[in-house]
Design a protein around this motif. Structure first.
Motif, mmCIF file in Angstrom:
data_model
loop_
_atom_site.group_PDB
_atom_site.id
_atom_site.type_symbol
_atom_site.label_atom_id
_atom_site.label_comp_id
_atom_site.label_asym_id
_atom_site.label_seq_id
_atom_site.Cartn_x
_atom_site.Cartn_y
_atom_site.Cartn_z
ATOM 1 N N SER A 1 0.739 -1.082 -0.175
ATOM 2 C CA SER A 1 -0.074 -0.062 -0.072
ATOM 3 C C SER A 1 0.961 1.148 0.078
ATOM 4 N N ARG B 1 -0.121 4.260 0.077
ATOM 5 C CA ARG B 1 -0.397 5.279 1.463
ATOM 6 C C ARG B 1 0.083 4.844 2.818
ATOM 7 N N GLU B 2 0.356 3.612 2.902
ATOM 8 C CA GLU B 2 1.031 3.027 4.033
ATOM 9 C C GLU B 2 2.482 3.498 4.080
ATOM 10 N N VAL C 1 3.651 5.993 2.439
ATOM 11 C CA VAL C 1 3.631 7.421 2.928
ATOM 12 C C VAL C 1 3.753 7.731 4.285
ATOM 13 N N LYS C 2 2.671 6.847 4.978
ATOM 14 C CA LYS C 2 2.763 7.260 6.548
ATOM 15 C C LYS C 2 3.996 6.711 7.235
ATOM 16 N N GLU D 1 4.619 11.367 -0.794
ATOM 17 C CA GLU D 1 3.092 11.617 -1.122
ATOM 18 C C GLU D 1 2.898 12.246 -2.397
ATOM 19 N N MET E 1 3.276 9.534 -4.954
ATOM 20 C CA MET E 1 2.276 8.806 -4.860
ATOM 21 C C MET E 1 0.970 9.132 -5.556
ATOM 22 N N TYR E 2 0.589 10.428 -5.830
ATOM 23 C CA TYR E 2 -0.611 11.037 -6.296
ATOM 24 C C TYR E 2 -0.133 10.900 -7.819
ATOM 25 N N ARG F 1 -0.797 7.200 -9.003
ATOM 26 C CA ARG F 1 -1.991 6.634 -8.811
ATOM 27 C C ARG F 1 -2.985 7.252 -9.485
ATOM 28 N N PRO G 1 -6.186 0.011 1.389
ATOM 29 C CA PRO G 1 -5.541 1.327 1.038
ATOM 30 C C PRO G 1 -6.201 2.229 0.695
ATOM 31 N N ASP H 1 -7.696 4.277 4.011
ATOM 32 C CA ASP H 1 -6.919 4.760 5.250
ATOM 33 C C ASP H 1 -7.265 6.111 5.885
ATOM 34 N N THR H 2 -7.747 7.009 4.783
ATOM 35 C CA THR H 2 -8.131 8.251 5.286
ATOM 36 C C THR H 2 -9.543 8.615 5.327
#
Length: 454
Positions: A290, A292-293, A295-296, A302, A305-306, A309, A409, A412-413
């Motif tokens: 993931s 997102r994970e 990135v965390k 981040e 990622m965008y 994705r 994923p 997550d937010t």
């Protein structure tokens, strides 16, 4: 009749438990379990309502050519057929004649009128050896640019691939190891306007940071010890085409910044160079993690990622599309049969049962390896239990601790309800596409949607 009474008794005894389920859903689940069996359903007018995969194998008549049409005379069901065993002879497309046993159950509506029936066909013992398993070969509809599936979830994936390929959008493929991520990337390239330009791939986890940077962006002579001449990187060699970045989550942070520049500015500087080179390359990335994970955890940018994705595609593991297992087994057997070292025509029932029940942690790649193993260690026309790898013959160990569920994923937010609602809105109410965007199977999506009242 005794068996029928036992069934009625069980239903009566568990009526409270059964009441919590929708009858249509229960029937759908049962048919899914036995999709490979020779089961068919007709209405009161003898029109075919359901034609299982086993019916296709036994009769050679495809589902699309049977459903909605009057059934053949030997398959008709009348009120007098209830719980009857009948023998019928059927001529197959190759000219052979086989004897089948037909067992049926008649269905009546609430007023007691005949409403149709459900029947199961099995091969009579004298018509075929016990080890016979009908071959399941992919039709054109089930073979999407080398990706084989008859799963509705995967057919939704095929549609997303088709639509995304017509654009220049960056695609991120998420799936477990061996699930076919590179095949998705190749399909996107083949269907795109870039099909006549190169398709190149690299595994971001396979090289050190320095080697990976040089391989991606190239280097100039003298950039480092051993750089005795200029080297063209993948971005330059794939110009006009598609570059597949497998395991992109393993990309070192320092290279993530350079990749982000390529995506934003459409140019890059080779290692040791001082001038920019234009990059006309479409990126398809893949990962089993993931992002997102990551990135965390501070392991992935981040903003990158965008950028990667834009169009997420989730590939379900093989254990979530079990209807594809027999299809893939026979596909790989046919491939190896063509090599003429050994010809497999049958699979022993015990071996087939283990193959169908196995969890396939390595997905399609592992399944292919198992078939290759059988060809290497065995001989003869029947694939036997002894020809499967050792792990298939070891007793199963049931773990005492429940593994923590993997967090989706896409959730997550935001909470599940808003994520599901948003996915449905974005996909115009099409549940299959919405489930795919969220990385869920259709069954899981339906269950969560119902539980949340959406």
């Amino acid at each position: 009749m005794k068996q029928k009474k036992q069934s009625l008794g069980w239903v009566s005894e568990h009526s409270e438990w059964l009441a919590q389920f929708d009858s249509a859903t229960l029937l759908s689940k049962i048919l899914d379990l036995y999709e490979s069996e020779a089961i068919y359903i007709v209405d009161k007018n003898q029109q075919v309502l359901y034609w299982g995969g086993g019916m296709e194998k036994l009769t050679g008549l495809r589902q699309e050519n049977a459903v909605g049409k009057p059934c053949l005379a030997e398959f008709t069901l009348a009120e007098i057929d209830d719980n009857q065993e009948q023998s019928i002879k059927l001529s197959q497309a190759n000219g052979d004649s086989i004897t089948l046993k037909k067992v049926s159950q008649i269905l009546f509506d609430r007023s007691g009128a005949f409403a149709g029936g459900i029947a199961v066909l099995t091969e009579a013992l004298e018509s075929a050896p016990a080890t016979f398993v009908p071959k399941v070969l992919a039709t054109a509809k089930q073979n999407f640019h080398g990706i084989l599936s008859r799963s509705p979830t995967m057919h939704d994936v095929f549609q997303i691939i088709q639509n995304a390929a017509e654009t220049e959008a960056t695609v991120l493929v998420r799936g477990e190891s061996g699930s076919g991520k590179e095949l998705v990337a190749k399909a996107i390239h083949t269907l795109s306007a870039r099909r006549n330009a190169p398709f190149l791939a690299i595994n971001c986890a396979a090289l050190s940071s320095n080697l990976l940077e040089s391989e991606l962006f190239g280097h100039v002579r003298g950039a480092f010890t051993g750089a005795i001449k200029d080297h063209s990187g993948l971005f330059q060699r794939a110009n006009g085409g598609t570059l597949f970045l497998d395991e992109v989550a393993e990309l070192p942070l320092e290279l993530q910044a350079k990749l982000l520049r390529v995506l934003q500015e459409r140019n890059y500087i080779p290692v040791g160079g001082n001038r920019t080179i234009a990059a006309d390359v479409r990126i398809v990335a893949a990962t089993h993690r993931s992002l997102r994970e990551e990135v965390k955890n501070g392991q992935f940018r981040e903003d990158l990622m965008y950028r990667l994705r834009v169009v997420p595609i989730f590939l379900p593991p093989l254990r979530e599309r079990r209807e594809d297992i027999s299809l893939l087994i026979w596909h790989f057997i046919t491939q190896h049969n063509d090599e003429r070292v050994r010809i497999i025509e049958k699979i022993d029932p015990q071996a087939m049962r283990l193959l169908l029940d196995y969890a396939w942690p390595g997905n399609v790649r592992e399944l292919h390896n198992v078939v290759e193993y059988a060809f290497a260690v065995g001989r003869g026309s029947t694939l036997r239990l002894s020809e499967l790898p050792p792990e298939f013959r070891e007793p199963r160990v049931v773990g005492t601790q429940k593994q923590p569920a993997k967090r989706n994923p896409a959730l997550d937010t935001e909470d599940e309800a808003s994520a599901i609602r948003q996915a449905l809105e974005q996909n115009h109410g099409r549940a299959g596409l919405a489930a795919n965007v969220l990385g869920m199977s259709r069954a899981t999506f339906w269950r969560k949607r119902k539980a949340l009242g959406l």
